[in-house]
Design an enzyme around this catalytic site. Sequence first.
Site, PDB file in Angstrom:
ATOM      1  N   GLU A  25       0.801  -1.240   0.000  1.00  0.00           N
ATOM      2  CA  GLU A  25       0.000   0.000   0.000  1.00  0.00           C
ATOM      3  C   GLU A  25       0.827   1.280   0.000  1.00  0.00           C
ATOM      4  O   GLU A  25       0.582   2.175   0.802  1.00  0.00           O
ATOM      5  CB  GLU A  25      -0.965  -0.031   1.193  1.00  0.00           C
TER       6      GLU A  25
ATOM      7  N   ASN B 188       2.053  -5.190  -3.117  1.00  0.00           N
ATOM      8  CA  ASN B 188       0.648  -5.535  -2.832  1.00  0.00           C
ATOM      9  C   ASN B 188      -0.163  -4.269  -2.528  1.00  0.00           C
ATOM     10  O   ASN B 188       0.298  -3.408  -1.776  1.00  0.00           O
ATOM     11  CB  ASN B 188       0.653  -6.456  -1.598  1.00  0.00           C
TER      12      ASN B 188
ATOM     13  N   HIS C 211     -10.538  -6.334  -1.863  1.00  0.00           N
ATOM     14  CA  HIS C 211     -11.552  -6.166  -0.821  1.00  0.00           C
ATOM     15  C   HIS C 211     -12.774  -5.590  -1.537  1.00  0.00           C
ATOM     16  O   HIS C 211     -12.885  -4.389  -1.743  1.00  0.00           O
ATOM     17  CB  HIS C 211     -11.053  -5.234   0.287  1.00  0.00           C
TER      18      HIS C 211
ATOM     19  N   GLU D 167      -6.204 -10.753  -0.953  1.00  0.00           N
ATOM     20  CA  GLU D 167      -7.014 -10.488   0.245  1.00  0.00           C
ATOM     21  C   GLU D 167      -8.506 -10.459  -0.091  1.00  0.00           C
ATOM     22  O   GLU D 167      -9.270  -9.649   0.442  1.00  0.00           O
ATOM     23  CB  GLU D 167      -6.587  -9.150   0.887  1.00  0.00           C
TER      24      GLU D 167
ATOM     25  N   ASP E  73     -12.270 -10.571  -0.316  1.00  0.00           N
ATOM     26  CA  ASP E  73     -13.508 -10.750   0.451  1.00  0.00           C
ATOM     27  C   ASP E  73     -14.571  -9.873  -0.195  1.00  0.00           C
ATOM     28  O   ASP E  73     -14.246  -8.951  -0.943  1.00  0.00           O
ATOM     29  CB  ASP E  73     -13.355 -10.498   1.971  1.00  0.00           C
TER      30      ASP E  73
HETATM   31  O1  G3I Z   1      -3.385  -7.823  18.985  1.00  0.00           O
HETATM   32  C1  G3I Z   1      -3.985  -6.664  19.575  1.00  0.00           C
HETATM   33  C2  G3I Z   1      -4.465  -6.977  20.914  1.00  0.00           C
HETATM   34  O2  G3I Z   1      -3.366  -7.281  21.742  1.00  0.00           O
HETATM   35  C3  G3I Z   1      -5.249  -5.787  21.467  1.00  0.00           C
HETATM   36  O3  G3I Z   1      -5.801  -6.099  22.701  1.00  0.00           O
HETATM   37  C4  G3I Z   1      -6.371  -5.393  20.501  1.00  0.00           C
HETATM   38  C5  G3I Z   1      -7.123  -4.155  20.960  1.00  0.00           C
HETATM   39  O4  G3I Z   1      -7.761  -3.511  19.893  1.00  0.00           O
HETATM   40  O5  G3I Z   1      -5.804  -5.120  19.269  1.00  0.00           O
HETATM   41  C6  G3I Z   1      -5.128  -6.232  18.698  1.00  0.00           C
HETATM   42  O6  G3I Z   1      -4.585  -5.842  17.493  1.00  0.00           O
HETATM   43  C7  G3I Z   1      -5.474  -5.662  16.399  1.00  0.00           C
HETATM   44  C8  G3I Z   1      -5.056  -6.611  15.290  1.00  0.00           C
HETATM   45  O7  G3I Z   1      -5.829  -6.376  14.126  1.00  0.00           O
HETATM   46  C9  G3I Z   1      -5.216  -8.081  15.690  1.00  0.00           C
HETATM   47  O8  G3I Z   1      -6.547  -8.368  15.971  1.00  0.00           O
HETATM   48  C10 G3I Z   1      -5.375  -4.228  15.927  1.00  0.00           C
HETATM   49  O9  G3I Z   1      -5.891  -3.353  16.911  1.00  0.00           O
HETATM   50  C11 G3I Z   1      -6.125  -4.047  14.637  1.00  0.00           C
HETATM   51  O10 G3I Z   1      -5.840  -2.747  14.119  1.00  0.00           O
HETATM   52  C12 G3I Z   1      -5.648  -5.075  13.621  1.00  0.00           C
HETATM   53  O11 G3I Z   1      -6.396  -4.908  12.444  1.00  0.00           O
HETATM   54  C13 G3I Z   1      -5.802  -5.483  11.293  1.00  0.00           C
HETATM   55  C14 G3I Z   1      -5.564  -4.411  10.238  1.00  0.00           C
HETATM   56  O12 G3I Z   1      -5.023  -5.023   9.075  1.00  0.00           O
HETATM   57  C15 G3I Z   1      -4.584  -3.356  10.718  1.00  0.00           C
HETATM   58  O13 G3I Z   1      -4.451  -2.377   9.755  1.00  0.00           O
HETATM   59  C16 G3I Z   1      -6.760  -6.526  10.732  1.00  0.00           C
HETATM   60  O14 G3I Z   1      -6.889  -7.602  11.666  1.00  0.00           O
HETATM   61  C17 G3I Z   1      -6.234  -7.058   9.408  1.00  0.00           C
HETATM   62  O15 G3I Z   1      -7.225  -7.864   8.817  1.00  0.00           O
HETATM   63  C18 G3I Z   1      -5.928  -5.893   8.478  1.00  0.00           C
HETATM   64  O16 G3I Z   1      -5.363  -6.422   7.294  1.00  0.00           O
HETATM   65  C19 G3I Z   1      -5.076  -5.483   6.255  1.00  0.00           C
HETATM   66  C20 G3I Z   1      -3.883  -6.024   5.487  1.00  0.00           C
HETATM   67  O17 G3I Z   1      -2.812  -6.256   6.366  1.00  0.00           O
HETATM   68  C21 G3I Z   1      -3.458  -5.055   4.377  1.00  0.00           C
HETATM   69  N1  G3I Z   1      -4.588  -4.767   3.524  1.00  0.00           N
HETATM   70  C22 G3I Z   1      -5.790  -4.311   4.173  1.00  0.00           C
HETATM   71  C23 G3I Z   1      -6.229  -5.312   5.246  1.00  0.00           C
HETATM   72  C24 G3I Z   1      -7.532  -4.895   5.889  1.00  0.00           C
HETATM   73  O18 G3I Z   1      -7.392  -3.715   6.589  1.00  0.00           O
END
Ligand code: G3I
Length: 393
Positions: free
Chosen positions: A147, A193, A229, A258, A260
């Site tokens: 990105e 990507n 997405h 990715e 969905d």
């Molecule tokens: O692991 C912590 C946890 O310790 C904490 O208690 C909790 C509180 O909010 O957060 C947890 O981390 C989260 C993490 O996902 C794991 O669940 C983050 O806050 C959250 O921001 C994170 O979101 C991820 C996101 O990327 C971050 O930008 C999504 O799961 C993930 O699906 C998403 O994936 C991205 C790709 O990497 C790149 N392309 C877009 C895609 C969707 O946004």
Amino acid sequence: MSRSHAVICFAVSVIALAAQPLRQLTDQRGIKLGAAADPSHLTEAAYADTLAREFSQLEPENAMKFGPIHPGPSTYNFGQPDSLVSFARQHNMAVRGHTLVWHNQLPSWVTSGTYSTTQLSGILHDHINAVVGHYAGQVYGWDVINEAFNDDGTLRSTIWLDSPGIGLSGTAYMEQSLRWTHEADPQALLFYNDYSAELVNSKSNAIYKMAQDFVSRGVPLNGIGMQMHFTTSNGSLASIESNIKRITDLGLQVHITELDVRLPVDSSGNATAADLAAQAQVYRDVFALCLKFPLCTSIQSWGFTDKYSWIPGAFPGRGAALEFDTAYQPKPAYKSIQTALQSSPPVISAAALTNAASYASGAVARAFAQSLPEAASCPARAACAQRWAGKKR
Ligand code: G3I
């Protein structure tokens, strides 16, 4: 054979086909079928069973990102991603790595430190060396850069480019990251990507221009990841096809990384039957499109069960975006993927797959370590698939 016998045989083979897991269908067509996965769910039997049964590839949804894997200057958390890698090995699955150079999910020691460009360059180089080196031989391909462009095709302002940056302007910081990754694992396939760059538009034009430049100068880039997405209206399929064509015409692979398809859902997370049918059509279109291109070699969804998906958190009122429902039951989308795959003739027999699997250790990278020149000179899916099937990484 009597008529009734023939009818029974036909019915048996239809049932057998219908029961064939998706990964068998994609294996026979020379592509990988992946899903983003989270190590914390592997202890849930239905999660682990579905992932291993249906998919030939996994990618950590978060566990290999800079913040989670490198939370302190000299602390690496390899435990969680390692558990996914060993699950994959145990189930003959390939692993894609995600991601090394991104503006998001960075640890505070990186974002809050006051580093010179030279120091930041050292931090990124060390990170790539440590992570890619740790997984060399186990992760067959990396989303090296994620990105890095804005929707208008300009470069996104990030800590790695210009705030303060690693001391290289324009796309040179991406080139440097690709070179460092290649040094750390010369066998790994390296990808750029991004999202909203599936159709021909300003962003995908900028990515294409960079890819063309990198290919012409021998920069180690092996492919472009299209995130996908999607919703149920994503613009022209013909435009996505033109974009895949121009990328693969460069000899680069396309990975759908990715996928969905989010839907409006009620307060219980349920979508309407009409929306689920429209979603199934999108999945079917994406699979059919990828199958047209020998160098479209991997299709991966961002999760696989509606029980665990980033969509409801990021898009309130939307959800139900994946192939399996929250109880791990296949949705219409699953069936439409089966149909799309069954409509495209297999290029590898089941027997050849068994042989390839016993030949390649874990068969993890059956097919996927091909070099750029080889890929470019492999014009037909059948020829590519057969060549890649016997290849050991
Ligand atoms: O692991 C912590 C946890 O310790 C904490 O208690 C909790 C509180 O909010 O957060 C947890 O981390 C989260 C993490 O996902 C794991 O669940 C983050 O806050 C959250 O921001 C994170 O979101 C991820 C996101 O990327 C971050 O930008 C999504 O799961 C993930 O699906 C998403 O994936 C991205 C790709 O990497 C790149 N392309 C877009 C895609 C969707 O946004």
